[in-house]
Design a protein around this motif. Structure first.
Motif, mmCIF file in Angstrom:
data_model
loop_
_atom_site.group_PDB
_atom_site.id
_atom_site.type_symbol
_atom_site.label_atom_id
_atom_site.label_comp_id
_atom_site.label_asym_id
_atom_site.label_seq_id
_atom_site.Cartn_x
_atom_site.Cartn_y
_atom_site.Cartn_z
ATOM 1 N N VAL A 147 -96.011 44.147 29.304
ATOM 2 C CA VAL A 147 -95.655 45.536 28.979
ATOM 3 C C VAL A 147 -94.140 45.705 29.075
ATOM 4 C CG1 VAL A 147 -95.882 47.951 29.677
ATOM 5 C CG2 VAL A 147 -97.882 46.443 29.745
ATOM 6 N N LYS A 148 -93.530 46.208 28.003
ATOM 7 C CA LYS A 148 -92.077 46.408 27.971
ATOM 8 C C LYS A 148 -91.694 47.884 28.068
ATOM 9 C CE LYS A 148 -89.650 43.323 27.431
ATOM 10 N NZ LYS A 148 -89.109 42.413 28.476
ATOM 11 N N LEU A 149 -92.563 48.745 27.542
ATOM 12 C CA LEU A 149 -92.236 50.175 27.506
ATOM 13 C C LEU A 149 -93.499 51.021 27.636
ATOM 14 C CD1 LEU A 149 -90.030 52.416 26.931
ATOM 15 C CD2 LEU A 149 -90.722 52.245 24.533
ATOM 16 N N CYS A 181 -98.256 62.084 34.007
ATOM 17 C CA CYS A 181 -97.419 61.063 33.385
ATOM 18 C C CYS A 181 -97.003 60.014 34.417
ATOM 19 C CB CYS A 181 -96.185 61.704 32.760
ATOM 20 S SG CYS A 181 -96.555 62.963 31.519
ATOM 21 N N VAL A 182 -96.608 60.478 35.604
ATOM 22 C CA VAL A 182 -96.181 59.561 36.672
ATOM 23 C C VAL A 182 -97.336 58.647 37.079
ATOM 24 C CG1 VAL A 182 -95.274 59.363 39.025
ATOM 25 C CG2 VAL A 182 -94.435 61.177 37.543
ATOM 26 N N GLN A 183 -98.526 59.232 37.259
ATOM 27 C CA GLN A 183 -99.652 58.399 37.689
ATOM 28 C C GLN A 183 -100.012 57.374 36.618
ATOM 29 O OE1 GLN A 183 -103.046 57.802 37.005
ATOM 30 N NE2 GLN A 183 -103.081 59.017 35.117
ATOM 31 N N PHE A 184 -99.883 57.755 35.337
ATOM 32 C CA PHE A 184 -100.190 56.833 34.233
ATOM 33 C C PHE A 184 -99.223 55.653 34.261
ATOM 34 C CE2 PHE A 184 -99.850 55.289 29.860
ATOM 35 C CZ PHE A 184 -101.177 55.117 29.520
ATOM 36 N N ILE A 185 -97.936 55.952 34.397
ATOM 37 C CA ILE A 185 -96.915 54.905 34.452
ATOM 38 C C ILE A 185 -97.140 53.993 35.662
ATOM 39 C CG2 ILE A 185 -94.433 54.521 34.844
ATOM 40 C CD1 ILE A 185 -94.052 57.205 33.147
ATOM 41 N N CYS A 186 -97.445 54.594 36.816
ATOM 42 C CA CYS A 186 -97.714 53.808 38.035
ATOM 43 C C CYS A 186 -98.947 52.926 37.867
ATOM 44 C CB CYS A 186 -97.884 54.733 39.236
ATOM 45 S SG CYS A 186 -96.352 55.504 39.782
ATOM 46 N N MET A 187 -99.975 53.453 37.176
ATOM 47 C CA MET A 187 -101.193 52.668 36.933
ATOM 48 C C MET A 187 -100.875 51.463 36.055
ATOM 49 S SD MET A 187 -104.780 53.800 35.086
ATOM 50 C CE MET A 187 -104.185 53.596 33.397
ATOM 51 N N MET A 223 -89.313 49.407 30.961
ATOM 52 C CA MET A 223 -88.923 50.810 30.986
ATOM 53 C C MET A 223 -90.117 51.752 30.823
ATOM 54 S SD MET A 223 -85.557 50.775 31.245
ATOM 55 C CE MET A 223 -85.042 52.398 30.673
ATOM 56 N N ALA A 224 -89.920 52.974 31.299
ATOM 57 C CA ALA A 224 -90.903 54.042 31.072
ATOM 58 C C ALA A 224 -90.141 55.345 30.897
ATOM 59 C CB ALA A 224 -91.875 54.142 32.243
ATOM 60 N N VAL A 225 -90.687 56.226 30.083
ATOM 61 C CA VAL A 225 -90.067 57.538 29.894
ATOM 62 C C VAL A 225 -91.166 58.584 29.730
ATOM 63 C CG1 VAL A 225 -89.829 57.204 27.377
ATOM 64 C CG2 VAL A 225 -88.380 58.863 28.535
ATOM 65 N N PHE A 226 -90.960 59.753 30.338
ATOM 66 C CA PHE A 226 -91.942 60.818 30.131
ATOM 67 C C PHE A 226 -91.275 62.186 30.080
ATOM 68 C CE2 PHE A 226 -91.975 60.956 34.836
ATOM 69 C CZ PHE A 226 -92.061 62.325 35.096
ATOM 70 N N THR A 227 -91.976 63.108 29.438
ATOM 71 C CA THR A 227 -91.534 64.494 29.325
ATOM 72 C C THR A 227 -92.654 65.399 29.782
ATOM 73 O OG1 THR A 227 -90.286 63.874 27.352
ATOM 74 C CG2 THR A 227 -90.569 66.224 27.751
ATOM 75 N N ILE A 240 -98.423 52.452 25.450
ATOM 76 C CA ILE A 240 -98.080 51.240 26.207
ATOM 77 C C ILE A 240 -97.716 50.181 25.176
ATOM 78 C CG2 ILE A 240 -98.899 49.472 27.821
ATOM 79 C CD1 ILE A 240 -101.099 51.536 28.664
ATOM 80 N N VAL A 241 -96.458 49.734 25.209
ATOM 81 C CA VAL A 241 -95.998 48.750 24.233
ATOM 82 C C VAL A 241 -95.728 47.424 24.936
ATOM 83 C CG1 VAL A 241 -94.322 48.229 22.422
ATOM 84 C CG2 VAL A 241 -94.924 50.613 22.905
ATOM 85 N N GLY A 242 -96.460 46.391 24.498
ATOM 86 C CA GLY A 242 -96.298 45.065 25.087
ATOM 87 C C GLY A 242 -95.750 44.073 24.086
ATOM 88 N N THR A 243 -95.517 42.856 24.541
ATOM 89 C CA THR A 243 -94.963 41.815 23.668
ATOM 90 C C THR A 243 -95.962 41.349 22.616
ATOM 91 O OG1 THR A 243 -95.599 40.202 25.365
ATOM 92 C CG2 THR A 243 -93.299 40.932 25.361
ATOM 93 N N LYS A 244 -97.263 41.652 22.822
ATOM 94 C CA LYS A 244 -98.282 41.201 21.863
ATOM 95 C C LYS A 244 -99.052 42.344 21.206
ATOM 96 C CE LYS A 244 -99.532 36.965 24.395
ATOM 97 N NZ LYS A 244 -100.705 36.422 25.130
ATOM 98 N N GLY A 245 -98.710 43.593 21.551
ATOM 99 C CA GLY A 245 -99.463 44.689 20.943
ATOM 100 C C GLY A 245 -99.233 46.016 21.635
#
Length: 334
Positions: A147-149, A181-187, A223-227, A240-245
């Motif tokens: 996961v990159k972003l 958003c925070v809990q999603f990123i932490c998960m 990285m992660a970003v939320f609004t 969720i953007v990863g190196t393979k999908g």
């Protein structure tokens, strides 16, 4: 044996929780008591949901020997007091999110639960939806590579709702909406602490945050970003953007009923309610309720998917974000 629930508060979220429990087998889940600050409110709730016992105080609910676990549905400025009341009464607890007003209160709640040797979980219901279970499976198996972003939004125009502007009632986009958003990123990042957080926001005259944009940097340049916002409407998706999908959680990322993995969408519908709901997809609270039952059957004191460490991390990150935006509550000075 059915898990016997007591419900603390007769408000909107408690109504939806009671409706959600009815989608589960009655031999597994029963609501046996409800308490409100006014007896007539508890009695009206009990009548609507066919609950045998109604109390006009939370203390009476705490003394009820017939209850296995308490669901706390009061607003978050009262979570500390009610959580301590029930854990000191040796009751297992599922407490609505955000667990408390700050990390200091969260530490106090968790320490009290530990001292009294009871089960305690913050009700981050999103984590228990089938779509969220599938996200964790996909990530664990490396389906999208590294996961990159991660990107998430939760923005709804609710400034017309009085509570959303009142600081003493715990208002603020970070605690109300940003927590999802925070809990999603932490998960997604498996409970890892970010190396750096940068937050910018706009506050109302009442001193609560109206709109906040946050960037988080994790190890290995991920990285992660939320609004989150009280004033505008976004599609409220997560990505969720990863190196393979890519994994996309379409609209209503806080109560997901579909998932798009590399362009292929799968539906995960929630059951229909038997009474009208106050909030969208609320029958999805059935999943966290069943998770609590399974923990109790196993004699566990916390849940692995939403652990005490997870709750503390959420609170610590929310504290840091609030500090950068300039939002403080009276609880921060106690």
């Amino acid at each position: 044996m059915a898990t016997k629930w007591g419900i603390c508060s007769a408000g909107k979220i408690s109504h939806d929780f009671a409706v959600a429990l009815k989608t589960l087998a009655p031999e597994d889940h029963q609501v046996v008591a409800v308490a409100a600050r006014k007896l007539e409110d508890a009695q009206e709730f009990a009548k609507k949901h066919n609950i045998s016992q109604a109390y006009g105080s939370y203390e009476e609910l705490a003394r009820d020997p017939d209850i296995d676990v308490i669901y706390i549905g009061v607003i978050h400025p009262y979570h500390l007091k009610t959580s301590l009341l029930f854990t000191n009464a040796k009751k297992n607890v599922l407490c609505e999110k955000p667990l408390a007003m700050n990390s200091k209160e969260v530490q106090e709640i968790l320490a009290c639960a530990k001292k009294n040797d009871v089960f305690f979980m913050e009700a981050v219901w999103t984590r228990f939806f089938p779509a969220s279970v599938e996200i964790r499976r996909l990530l664990a198996q490396g389906e999208v590579g590294e996961v990159k972003l991660v990107k998430a939004d939760f923005c709804v125009p609710v400034l017309h709702v009085p509570r959303s502007t009142q600081k003493e009632l715990g208002a603020g986009a970070i605690l109300d909406l940003g927590i999802y958003c925070v809990q999603f990123i932490c998960m997604v990042f498996n409970g890892e602490k970010p190396e750096c957080i940068q937050a910018m926001g706009v506050c109302l005259d009442t001193g609560v945050d109206e709109t906040v944009v946050v960037t988080l940097k994790f190890s290995r340049n991920r990285m992660a970003v939320f609004t989150c916002s009280y004033s505008v409407q976004l599609r409220n998706e997560a990505l969720i953007v990863g190196t393979k999908g890519t994994i996309r959680v379409p609209e209503h990322m806080w109560c997901p009923t579909s998932l798009e993995v590399n362009g292929k969408e799968t539906q995960y519908p929630v059951p229909e309610p038997y009474l009208p709901l106050n909030f969208i997809n609320s029958t999805g609270m059935r999943y966290e309720a069943e998770e609590v039952r399974q923990c109790l059957l196993k004699g566990l004191k916390e849940n692995a998917v939403m652990s005490h460490a997870d709750s503390l991390l959420l609170a610590e990150l929310e504290d840091k974000i609030r500090r950068q935006v300039g939002v403080t509550y009276s609880q921060d000075f106690q």
